[in-house]
Write a protein that holds these residues in place. Structure first.
Motif, PDB file in Angstrom:
ATOM      1  N   MET A 160       0.847  -1.180   0.000  1.00  0.00           N
ATOM      2  CA  MET A 160       0.000   0.000   0.000  1.00  0.00           C
ATOM      3  C   MET A 160       0.884   1.230   0.000  1.00  0.00           C
ATOM      4  O   MET A 160       1.912   1.265   0.649  1.00  0.00           O
ATOM      5  N   VAL A 161       0.451   2.234  -0.711  1.00  0.00           N
ATOM      6  CA  VAL A 161       1.185   3.491  -0.766  1.00  0.00           C
ATOM      7  C   VAL A 161       0.890   4.261   0.517  1.00  0.00           C
ATOM      8  O   VAL A 161      -0.255   4.522   0.846  1.00  0.00           O
ATOM      9  N   ILE A 219       2.133 -10.310  -1.737  1.00  0.00           N
ATOM     10  CA  ILE A 219       2.678  -9.014  -2.168  1.00  0.00           C
ATOM     11  C   ILE A 219       2.015  -8.527  -3.457  1.00  0.00           C
ATOM     12  O   ILE A 219       1.786  -7.330  -3.627  1.00  0.00           O
ATOM     13  N   ILE A 220       1.663  -9.440  -4.352  1.00  0.00           N
ATOM     14  CA  ILE A 220       0.957  -9.045  -5.582  1.00  0.00           C
ATOM     15  C   ILE A 220      -0.372  -8.399  -5.222  1.00  0.00           C
ATOM     16  O   ILE A 220      -0.733  -7.354  -5.754  1.00  0.00           O
ATOM     17  N   GLN A 221      -1.098  -8.997  -4.305  1.00  0.00           N
ATOM     18  CA  GLN A 221      -2.386  -8.435  -3.905  1.00  0.00           C
ATOM     19  C   GLN A 221      -2.214  -7.111  -3.173  1.00  0.00           C
ATOM     20  O   GLN A 221      -3.056  -6.223  -3.305  1.00  0.00           O
ATOM     21  N   ALA A 222      -1.130  -6.966  -2.426  1.00  0.00           N
ATOM     22  CA  ALA A 222      -0.899  -5.711  -1.715  1.00  0.00           C
ATOM     23  C   ALA A 222      -0.534  -4.567  -2.655  1.00  0.00           C
ATOM     24  O   ALA A 222      -0.831  -3.413  -2.379  1.00  0.00           O
ATOM     25  N   LEU A 223       0.090  -4.896  -3.795  1.00  0.00           N
ATOM     26  CA  LEU A 223       0.605  -3.861  -4.687  1.00  0.00           C
ATOM     27  C   LEU A 223      -0.228  -3.648  -5.952  1.00  0.00           C
ATOM     28  O   LEU A 223       0.124  -2.814  -6.798  1.00  0.00           O
ATOM     29  N   THR A 224      -1.333  -4.386  -6.101  1.00  0.00           N
ATOM     30  CA  THR A 224      -2.179  -4.241  -7.297  1.00  0.00           C
ATOM     31  C   THR A 224      -3.633  -4.089  -6.921  1.00  0.00           C
ATOM     32  O   THR A 224      -4.028  -4.300  -5.778  1.00  0.00           O
ATOM     33  N   ARG A 225      -4.433  -3.728  -7.912  1.00  0.00           N
ATOM     34  CA  ARG A 225      -5.892  -3.640  -7.709  1.00  0.00           C
ATOM     35  C   ARG A 225      -6.572  -4.683  -8.551  1.00  0.00           C
ATOM     36  O   ARG A 225      -6.154  -5.057  -9.569  1.00  0.00           O
ATOM     37  N   HIS A 251       4.147 -15.542  -4.466  1.00  0.00           N
ATOM     38  CA  HIS A 251       4.189 -14.100  -4.180  1.00  0.00           C
ATOM     39  C   HIS A 251       2.793 -13.482  -4.126  1.00  0.00           C
ATOM     40  O   HIS A 251       2.639 -12.270  -4.262  1.00  0.00           O
ATOM     41  N   ARG A 276      -3.643  -8.751 -12.267  1.00  0.00           N
ATOM     42  CA  ARG A 276      -3.430  -9.343 -10.941  1.00  0.00           C
ATOM     43  C   ARG A 276      -3.606 -10.856 -10.969  1.00  0.00           C
ATOM     44  O   ARG A 276      -2.761 -11.595 -10.469  1.00  0.00           O
ATOM     45  N   SER A 288      -0.681   5.959  -6.751  1.00  0.00           N
ATOM     46  CA  SER A 288       0.744   6.068  -7.035  1.00  0.00           C
ATOM     47  C   SER A 288       0.912   6.354  -8.523  1.00  0.00           C
ATOM     48  O   SER A 288       0.028   6.069  -9.327  1.00  0.00           O
TER      49      SER A 288
END
Length: 47
Positions: free
Chosen positions: A1-2, A41-47, A38, A28, A8
């Motif tokens: 998350m940003v 982290i993929i879910q945390a950094l994508t929508r 991974h 995603r 972002s």
């Protein structure tokens, strides 16, 4: 998350011979399918 927000800026630096018709951002579900180890982290950094 940003930190501090939900947006972002994503950039793309190109070189000669690049064609935007061949460019696409990763999906995603496709990333998780290709790299299940991974998923978190993929879910945390994508929508």
């Amino acid at each position: 998350m940003v930190e501090g927000g939900i947006f972002s800026l994503v950039g793309c630096t190109v070189a000669p011979g690049f064609d935007f018709a061949d460019f696409c951002l990763a999906d995603r579900a496709a990333l998780v399918a290709a790299f299940p180890q991974h998923q978190q982290i993929i879910q945390a950094l994508t929508r």
